[in-house]
Design an enzyme around this catalytic site. Sequence first.
Site, PDB file in Angstrom:
ATOM      1  N   ARG A 160     -41.515  97.616 -39.372  1.00  0.00           N
ATOM      2  CA  ARG A 160     -41.943  98.744 -40.201  1.00  0.00           C
ATOM      3  C   ARG A 160     -43.275  98.504 -40.895  1.00  0.00           C
ATOM      4  O   ARG A 160     -43.678  97.367 -41.119  1.00  0.00           O
ATOM      5  CB  ARG A 160     -40.903  98.978 -41.304  1.00  0.00           C
ATOM      6  N   ASP A 174     -40.256 112.331 -44.091  1.00  0.00           N
ATOM      7  CA  ASP A 174     -38.853 111.917 -43.921  1.00  0.00           C
ATOM      8  C   ASP A 174     -37.852 112.702 -44.764  1.00  0.00           C
ATOM      9  O   ASP A 174     -36.758 112.971 -44.303  1.00  0.00           O
ATOM     10  CB  ASP A 174     -38.734 110.417 -44.255  1.00  0.00           C
ATOM     11  N   TYR A 199     -33.520  94.040 -46.209  1.00  0.00           N
ATOM     12  CA  TYR A 199     -34.239  94.940 -45.307  1.00  0.00           C
ATOM     13  C   TYR A 199     -34.456  96.301 -45.986  1.00  0.00           C
ATOM     14  O   TYR A 199     -33.513  96.859 -46.589  1.00  0.00           O
ATOM     15  CB  TYR A 199     -33.470  95.127 -43.988  1.00  0.00           C
ATOM     16  N   SER A 238     -33.124 110.257 -35.279  1.00  0.00           N
ATOM     17  CA  SER A 238     -34.159 109.273 -34.982  1.00  0.00           C
ATOM     18  C   SER A 238     -34.550 109.315 -33.502  1.00  0.00           C
ATOM     19  O   SER A 238     -33.808 109.826 -32.662  1.00  0.00           O
ATOM     20  CB  SER A 238     -33.724 107.868 -35.395  1.00  0.00           C
ATOM     21  N   ASN A 267     -37.470  97.694 -34.624  1.00  0.00           N
ATOM     22  CA  ASN A 267     -37.384  98.436 -35.886  1.00  0.00           C
ATOM     23  C   ASN A 267     -38.299  97.827 -36.953  1.00  0.00           C
ATOM     24  O   ASN A 267     -38.041  97.930 -38.146  1.00  0.00           O
ATOM     25  CB  ASN A 267     -35.926  98.459 -36.384  1.00  0.00           C
ATOM     26  N   ARG A 325     -30.835  99.367 -41.046  1.00  0.00           N
ATOM     27  CA  ARG A 325     -29.779  99.909 -41.897  1.00  0.00           C
ATOM     28  C   ARG A 325     -28.441  99.575 -41.260  1.00  0.00           C
ATOM     29  O   ARG A 325     -28.312  99.500 -40.044  1.00  0.00           O
ATOM     30  CB  ARG A 325     -29.917 101.424 -42.010  1.00  0.00           C
ATOM     31  N   CYS A 380     -36.957 111.061 -32.156  1.00  0.00           N
ATOM     32  CA  CYS A 380     -37.328 112.396 -31.680  1.00  0.00           C
ATOM     33  C   CYS A 380     -38.751 112.773 -32.083  1.00  0.00           C
ATOM     34  O   CYS A 380     -39.146 113.925 -31.976  1.00  0.00           O
ATOM     35  CB  CYS A 380     -36.357 113.443 -32.213  1.00  0.00           C
ATOM     36  N   GLY A 381     -39.530 111.818 -32.568  1.00  0.00           N
ATOM     37  CA  GLY A 381     -40.940 112.091 -32.856  1.00  0.00           C
ATOM     38  C   GLY A 381     -41.187 112.789 -34.187  1.00  0.00           C
ATOM     39  O   GLY A 381     -42.131 113.555 -34.325  1.00  0.00           O
ATOM     40  N   LYS A 382     -40.346 112.483 -35.190  1.00  0.00           N
ATOM     41  CA  LYS A 382     -40.481 113.164 -36.475  1.00  0.00           C
ATOM     42  C   LYS A 382     -41.813 112.824 -37.167  1.00  0.00           C
ATOM     43  O   LYS A 382     -42.512 113.716 -37.654  1.00  0.00           O
ATOM     44  CB  LYS A 382     -39.308 112.723 -37.344  1.00  0.00           C
ATOM     45  N   THR A 383     -42.147 111.526 -37.201  1.00  0.00           N
ATOM     46  CA  THR A 383     -43.399 111.135 -37.854  1.00  0.00           C
ATOM     47  C   THR A 383     -44.597 111.745 -37.125  1.00  0.00           C
ATOM     48  O   THR A 383     -45.555 112.195 -37.754  1.00  0.00           O
ATOM     49  CB  THR A 383     -43.522 109.593 -37.896  1.00  0.00           C
ATOM     50  N   ASN A 384     -44.513 111.776 -35.783  1.00  0.00           N
ATOM     51  CA  ASN A 384     -45.613 112.373 -35.019  1.00  0.00           C
ATOM     52  C   ASN A 384     -45.794 113.845 -35.360  1.00  0.00           C
ATOM     53  O   ASN A 384     -46.910 114.334 -35.489  1.00  0.00           O
ATOM     54  CB  ASN A 384     -45.351 112.257 -33.512  1.00  0.00           C
ATOM     55  N   LYS A 418     -33.118 106.323 -48.763  1.00  0.00           N
ATOM     56  CA  LYS A 418     -31.932 106.939 -48.153  1.00  0.00           C
ATOM     57  C   LYS A 418     -30.776 107.016 -49.156  1.00  0.00           C
ATOM     58  O   LYS A 418     -30.043 107.998 -49.196  1.00  0.00           O
ATOM     59  CB  LYS A 418     -31.488 106.132 -46.928  1.00  0.00           C
ATOM     60  N   HIS A 431     -32.968 115.534 -44.839  1.00  0.00           N
ATOM     61  CA  HIS A 431     -33.672 114.523 -44.045  1.00  0.00           C
ATOM     62  C   HIS A 431     -34.747 115.245 -43.221  1.00  0.00           C
ATOM     63  O   HIS A 431     -34.627 115.381 -41.999  1.00  0.00           O
ATOM     64  CB  HIS A 431     -32.635 113.836 -43.153  1.00  0.00           C
TER      65      HIS A 431
END
Length: 596
Positions: free
Chosen positions: A379, A284, A204, A255, A377, A76, A257-261, A213, A233
């Site tokens: 994906r 997300d 992208y 970003s 990055n 982005r 900080c392990g959000k998906t985990n 987003k 978010h």
Amino acid sequence: MNMAEFTKCSNEKVNKWLEEQIAMCQPESVVWIDGSESQLEALRAEAVSTGELIKLNEEKLPGCYYHRTTENDVARVEDRTFICTPTEEEAGPINNWMEPSQMYDKLKALYTGAMKGRTMYIIPYSMGPVGSPFSKIGIELTDSIYVVLNMNIMTRIGQEVMDVLGTDGDFVKCLHAKKDVNPEERYIVHFPQDNAIMSVNSAYGGNVLLGKKCFALRIASYLGKQEGWMAEHMLILGLENPQGEVKYIAAAFPSACGKTNLAMLIPPEYLQEKGYKVWTVGDDIAWLRINPEDGKLYAINPEAGFFGVAPGTSEKTNFNALESTKKNTIFTNVALNNDDLTVWWEGLDKNPPKNCTNWLGEKVDGTTYEGNLAHPNSRFTAPAINCPCISSEFENPQGVPISAIVFGGRRAKTAPLVYQARDWEHGVFVGATMASETTAAAAGAVGVVRRDPMAMKPFVGYNMADYFGHWLEMGKKLGDNAPAIFHVNWFRKDDEGNFMWPGFGDNMRVLLWILDRVSGKADAHDSAIGLLPTASDIDTTGLGISAEELDALLSVDKEVWKEDVENIKEYFAQFGDRLPADIKKQLEILDKNLND
Ligand code: OXD
Ligand code: MN
């Protein structure tokens, strides 16, 4: 010049807008995306024939494809992202702004003839389950098959969306042209007052999958302010206890900080054995509304897929995310194993492919190559329904009731492992002062504090100070039904620089305290910064963390916090008089508590 023919729909607003865009972009042909598998399959075949996509190993990765973007187009671009409100004040000090008519003129010059010799695809899509009261419709025009196929994974697309839109429905107008992928002329522009998004010179995902987003956060945050709801978010997860009751948490993190985990957390074994489970509703974005029937806050995930960062995803770090990528997934800018047409990225396993194509498209020996084989990055775009722990409520058009909101950041010394805000206003302040320290993964100095209110710094579609005001308003409307607000920090370090908390699945122990607080089962004591657990309230079974270590994780160093307050004051100064009085008051309370 003859305009490309297109089939009109029954909505005149759509037809008029299409006519204008087609006249400007001058595509050779125009194709409606109906969402049928036969149409999508033909597009996949076409993209493979032109080299835009590579079909991956059908046995190992059924329905999966590989794509590379150009080297200058891999992330982005916040410096080229604009919020074009009529006045600069409405966009606020954090957003790039340009006067709308000036920006329209600039863009018109770029889009004129941009699709000559190309096909324009019309993608009707719904953010949220089709027909849900939460959901909103967008139409994206694009000259990229890659975009069509990604939108098919990330959103609900096709004719059924047009049926819901009907003859008079409103929609977000999204125009994407790949053009020359020229970074100097790349623009990602939002016109909140016109419900319009324009993206040019990129291919992208984050810049061109305009439902994500651009719509679901920037435009939707603006719509939410007008209409009395919130676009955040945030991940959404359900935590099921051994009695089978599920409570839902929404959580915002900057970003890295392990959000998906966290969204796909696997509980420690001893908790699994007791019957605890985690269900993913979203990884997300959350759209939150007050349910008129019970006055509580409900959330949906407006997306249908995960656009996740590949590097670092492995069976060990995030089994559920990896499983989600095993079929019908598009991989972008990862490394390709030419021997068996599978994919690889740093952190997947210790076996990089020998016969490898890296993200730059160079054939290399992956076992000896020194650089990154996959872009940091890079994906995967994976259907959410692939996720082994996807919630049964994922498609619920009414959403799920939120019991707790969690904010987080990466802080070595300030924030304790967890604390609770005293009330909603304090919680909004905690969110507004969210911050993360930069890591070695990003360019620039390490350890610098970056303020990222509610993790919305790059995504708020209007003045951030007014956004804080909207949060406060929502709290007033929710009253006693407001979810409790917490702050977590998985990244506290000791004096030797070691992480003090194991993180990953063990974060579940903190979530359990949070839910015990919500149901009145756990104690907390007030401190200068908010309500802290007593160390014995955090379950450390089998963790090997001593009581002293846990005390240290929960400690508040007033001197470090005083420095943070100075940083907050500087940060808030940019909002001037627009900063809500309740936020100023919370800062005064914190300042006073630290100096008492
Ligand atoms: C994302 C982001 O890609 O937040 O989700 O940058
Ligand atoms: Mn995100």
